[in-house]
Enzyme design. Sequence first.
Site, PDB file in Angstrom:
ATOM      1  N   GLY A   1       7.000   4.847   7.970  1.00 51.99           N
ATOM      2  CA  GLY A   1       6.277   5.725   8.118  1.00 51.99           C
ATOM      3  C   GLY A   1       6.573   6.455   9.643  1.00 51.99           C
ATOM      4  O   GLY A   1       7.576   6.432   9.984  1.00 51.99           O
ATOM      5  N   SER A   2       5.413   7.298   9.889  1.00 54.09           N
ATOM      6  CA  SER A   2       5.627   8.308  11.133  1.00 54.09           C
ATOM      7  C   SER A   2       5.268   7.297  12.526  1.00 54.09           C
ATOM      8  O   SER A   2       4.633   6.365  12.512  1.00 54.09           O
ATOM      9  CB  SER A   2       4.660   9.183  10.947  1.00 54.09           C
ATOM     10  OG  SER A   2       3.329   8.662  11.097  1.00 54.09           O
TER      11      SER A   2
ATOM     12  N   GLU B   1      10.378  15.616  14.535  1.00 56.31           N
ATOM     13  CA  GLU B   1      10.703  15.503  13.190  1.00 56.31           C
ATOM     14  C   GLU B   1       9.828  16.483  12.242  1.00 56.31           C
ATOM     15  O   GLU B   1       8.776  16.390  12.100  1.00 56.31           O
ATOM     16  CB  GLU B   1      10.369  14.061  12.765  1.00 56.31           C
ATOM     17  CG  GLU B   1      10.924  13.859  11.320  1.00 56.31           C
ATOM     18  CD  GLU B   1      10.588  12.336  10.780  1.00 56.31           C
ATOM     19  OE1 GLU B   1       9.327  11.991  11.024  1.00 56.31           O
ATOM     20  OE2 GLU B   1      11.437  11.549  10.427  1.00 56.31           O
TER      21      GLU B   1
ATOM     22  N   GLU C   1       9.841   0.807  10.471  1.00 56.04           N
ATOM     23  CA  GLU C   1      10.900   1.913  10.111  1.00 56.04           C
ATOM     24  C   GLU C   1      10.268   3.178  10.277  1.00 56.04           C
ATOM     25  O   GLU C   1       9.478   3.728   9.341  1.00 56.04           O
ATOM     26  CB  GLU C   1      11.367   1.620   8.569  1.00 56.04           C
ATOM     27  CG  GLU C   1      11.903   0.374   8.300  1.00 56.04           C
ATOM     28  CD  GLU C   1      13.269   0.220   9.157  1.00 56.04           C
ATOM     29  OE1 GLU C   1      14.018   1.298   9.336  1.00 56.04           O
ATOM     30  OE2 GLU C   1      14.089  -0.830   9.208  1.00 56.04           O
TER      31      GLU C   1
ATOM     32  N   LYS D   1       0.831  -1.277  -0.006  1.00 54.65           N
ATOM     33  CA  LYS D   1       0.178   0.042   0.108  1.00 54.65           C
ATOM     34  C   LYS D   1       0.808   1.194  -0.045  1.00 54.65           C
ATOM     35  O   LYS D   1       1.454   1.658   0.959  1.00 54.65           O
ATOM     36  CB  LYS D   1      -0.841  -0.132   1.306  1.00 54.65           C
ATOM     37  CG  LYS D   1      -1.925   1.093   0.892  1.00 54.65           C
ATOM     38  CD  LYS D   1      -2.551   1.671   2.262  1.00 54.65           C
ATOM     39  CE  LYS D   1      -1.785   2.638   2.718  1.00 54.65           C
ATOM     40  NZ  LYS D   1      -1.668   4.105   2.004  1.00 54.65           N
TER      41      LYS D   1
ATOM     42  N   CYS E   1      14.015  10.317   6.556  1.00 54.13           N
ATOM     43  CA  CYS E   1      14.108  10.069   7.782  1.00 54.13           C
ATOM     44  C   CYS E   1      15.471  10.237   8.405  1.00 54.13           C
ATOM     45  O   CYS E   1      15.680  10.151   9.531  1.00 54.13           O
ATOM     46  CB  CYS E   1      13.550   8.592   8.011  1.00 54.13           C
ATOM     47  SG  CYS E   1      14.190   7.656   6.945  1.00 54.13           S
TER      48      CYS E   1
HETATM   49  P1  NAP Z   1       2.610   8.395   7.713  1.00 52.35           P
HETATM   50  O1  NAP Z   1       1.552   9.356   7.689  1.00 52.35           O
HETATM   51  O2  NAP Z   1       2.852   7.449   8.950  1.00 52.35           O
HETATM   52  O3  NAP Z   1       2.228   7.324   6.380  1.00 52.35           O
HETATM   53  C1  NAP Z   1       2.927   6.037   6.165  1.00 52.35           C
HETATM   54  C2  NAP Z   1       2.159   5.160   5.301  1.00 52.35           C
HETATM   55  O4  NAP Z   1       1.084   4.582   6.367  1.00 52.35           O
HETATM   56  C3  NAP Z   1       1.247   5.844   4.136  1.00 52.35           C
HETATM   57  O5  NAP Z   1       1.048   4.781   3.449  1.00 52.35           O
HETATM   58  C4  NAP Z   1      -0.082   6.183   5.208  1.00 52.35           C
HETATM   59  O6  NAP Z   1      -1.171   6.101   4.156  1.00 52.35           O
HETATM   60  C5  NAP Z   1      -0.120   4.874   5.882  1.00 52.35           C
HETATM   61  N1  NAP Z   1      -1.109   4.956   7.153  1.00 52.35           N
HETATM   62  C6  NAP Z   1      -1.133   6.004   7.997  1.00 52.35           C
HETATM   63  N2  NAP Z   1      -2.067   5.729   9.261  1.00 52.35           N
HETATM   64  C7  NAP Z   1      -2.185   4.483   9.158  1.00 52.35           C
HETATM   65  C8  NAP Z   1      -3.200   3.482   9.831  1.00 52.35           C
HETATM   66  N3  NAP Z   1      -3.739   4.032  10.851  1.00 52.35           N
HETATM   67  N4  NAP Z   1      -3.083   2.004   9.321  1.00 52.35           N
HETATM   68  C9  NAP Z   1      -2.560   1.654   8.171  1.00 52.35           C
HETATM   69  N5  NAP Z   1      -1.692   2.494   7.489  1.00 52.35           N
HETATM   70  C10 NAP Z   1      -1.834   3.857   7.820  1.00 52.35           C
HETATM   71  O7  NAP Z   1       3.905   8.907   7.205  1.00 52.35           O
HETATM   72  P2  NAP Z   1       4.180   9.792   5.808  1.00 52.35           P
HETATM   73  O8  NAP Z   1       3.739  11.046   6.344  1.00 52.35           O
HETATM   74  O9  NAP Z   1       3.587   9.134   4.681  1.00 52.35           O
HETATM   75  O10 NAP Z   1       5.618   9.618   5.688  1.00 52.35           O
HETATM   76  C11 NAP Z   1       6.510  10.316   6.436  1.00 52.35           C
HETATM   77  C12 NAP Z   1       7.235   9.415   7.638  1.00 52.35           C
HETATM   78  O11 NAP Z   1       7.936   8.196   7.315  1.00 52.35           O
HETATM   79  C13 NAP Z   1       8.095  10.284   8.438  1.00 52.35           C
HETATM   80  O12 NAP Z   1       7.996   9.995   9.776  1.00 52.35           O
HETATM   81  C14 NAP Z   1       9.669   9.604   8.177  1.00 52.35           C
HETATM   82  O13 NAP Z   1      10.586   9.586   9.256  1.00 52.35           O
HETATM   83  C15 NAP Z   1       9.185   8.083   8.074  1.00 52.35           C
HETATM   84  N6  NAP Z   1      10.150   7.442   7.116  1.00 52.35           N
HETATM   85  C16 NAP Z   1      10.909   6.538   7.863  1.00 52.35           C
HETATM   86  C17 NAP Z   1      11.871   5.803   6.926  1.00 52.35           C
HETATM   87  C18 NAP Z   1      12.870   4.679   7.667  1.00 52.35           C
HETATM   88  O14 NAP Z   1      13.250   3.857   6.967  1.00 52.35           O
HETATM   89  N7  NAP Z   1      12.743   4.605   8.791  1.00 52.35           N
HETATM   90  C19 NAP Z   1      11.887   5.959   5.708  1.00 52.35           C
HETATM   91  C20 NAP Z   1      11.100   6.822   5.080  1.00 52.35           C
HETATM   92  C21 NAP Z   1      10.146   7.634   5.953  1.00 52.35           C
HETATM   93  P3  NAP Z   1      -1.541   7.630   3.732  1.00 52.35           P
HETATM   94  O15 NAP Z   1      -0.809   8.282   2.929  1.00 52.35           O
HETATM   95  O16 NAP Z   1      -3.020   7.788   3.479  1.00 52.35           O
HETATM   96  O17 NAP Z   1      -1.501   8.518   5.389  1.00 52.35           O
END
Ligand code: NAP
Length: 499
Positions: free
Chosen positions: A246-247, A400, A268, A193, A302
């Site tokens: 993600g977050s 962040e 991650e 997804k 990240c």
């Molecule tokens: P996000 O809001 O957490 O979303 C990540 C993914 O999860 C998206 O596909 C999102 O869909 C989905 N999602 C959100 N809430 C969910 C739930 N309750 N159940 C299942 N899926 C859910 O993060 P983002 O804003 O897209 O990305 C930025 C974040 O990713 C930052 O915190 C960054 O540090 C982190 N990140 C970490 C790494 C690593 O390797 N450690 C790498 C890259 C990014 P939607 O798009 O519809 O919200």
Amino acid sequence: MSKNGLSTETLAFLQGPRSLLINGEAVTGSGETVSIVDPSSGEVICDFPLASAADIDAAVTAARSALTRPSWSGMSGYERATCLYRLADLIEAHAETLAEIESLDFGMPIRMSRAMMASVPSKHLRYCAGWATRLDGTTKSSFPDTQTGGIHGFTFREPVGVVGAIIPWNSPMVMAIIKLAPALACGCTIVLKPSELTPLTAQYLGELAAAAGFPPGVINIVPGLGYEAGQALVDHPLLAKIAFTGSSNAARAIVGSVAEKLTPVALELGGKAPAIICADANLDAAARVAAGSCTSLQGQSCAAITRIYVERAVYPQFLERLTANLQALKIGPALDESSSLGPLVSASQYQRVQSYIAAGISAGATALSVSSTLPEGDGFYIAPVIFTDTKPSMSIVSDEIFGPVVVVEPFDSLDEAIALANDSPYGLFASAWTASIDKAHFLMRVLDVGYVAINGSGAFDASMPFGGVKQSGWGREFGEESVTHYTRIKTVAVTYDVS
Ligand code: NAP
Ligand code: MG
């Protein structure tokens, strides 16, 4: 390059239908769509179907069926590796198209997209393909070896099953490959997804995967809303593993959701990477790498260095060099060959970053202006901001931000620098700069993170484990660690008696 300068192949893809990939079929989903916006201009590129809970169910069911009939986990490691190698070849052959789509959709400057698409996904696939034939178990030798009988104990690795992979919008193509490659090498099937903000390269990747010969249902790609498609995936009873990037906030929701059925989860998550710069460091190199890191993907990375602690004796010199490096960056549309910094991904990310900058200023921090010319129009551009005179309690220091915002503070002792660096709920990445081999080895031990780069930007290679401690995640990706995510060990004890 302007949008009109896109290649024929990219234009043909953009003019074609938008679809989800379920059981090898391009499907249009249940009817709801989302507008996909070019962040360089604010213009709508196309509408994309959103996966519904019913689409997710169809995708997981297809992945389960592809797993159990002898189509994927029943294939030999050599056959699975062959599919992965073919996909790597196809990605290389179509790297320019992937680069253009990623720049258009996510806003990554085209020079960076090209460099990335030409090597990162194919290297990762080929590295993981190597694992497909090396998923060995071990023979246990702790039993008495008699002539007439005993126990023959051994283990083998088997795929965990259907993986539900949820990825964010920053660098979506690479995020997709990081999940797909090891899971598929291990014999799992997958429902991916992507974020609904940036689904275009994922659709293109699905088309390449079909051409590479992956059987139907092995790879399913279902962009959709987190709270709908993401939640339906997390809740699905046939899912064997959730692999989430993600977050930390979304991770908390996911972990809460699986509390009942205890589906294993790999996480991650975010970071707030510190850099410690000692007075004996190569300041030119440190400033160049720090400027590149805090603006990498417009700060939407990240592992971006966002808190820099500099030994007081060289603080002014470092600040001057960092500012000069940031000032040299050209901010412009992602498809413009001369841009080194593009737009943020979306209007809401733009607002979020602007509100952090405003909060920093109103809390009393000093924002050093990095003079930059922003492109005209409605793109989501923000010039880099350096904050000084901060306090650890300020949100610009603790949170962040995911934008080109960096905090730079002086330190007087190494202990103070370490305490500042480790004073974070995150622990993903850190960098340390010093000419002293003693300090370097000490710092790599005491920094409370999953990955430390010494005197450089680090190597994000398929062979190098990557992941965080504290609220930056659970588990590691890349390297042999990926194999432990997507396989499980089965132990067998055979009793034999020929007396
Ligand atoms: P996000 O809001 O957490 O979303 C990540 C993914 O999860 C998206 O596909 C999102 O869909 C989905 N999602 C959100 N809430 C969910 C739930 N309750 N159940 C299942 N899926 C859910 O993060 P983002 O804003 O897209 O990305 C930025 C974040 O990713 C930052 O915190 C960054 O540090 C982190 N990140 C970490 C790494 C690593 O390797 N450690 C790498 C890259 C990014 P939607 O798009 O519809 O919200
Ligand atoms: Mg989101």
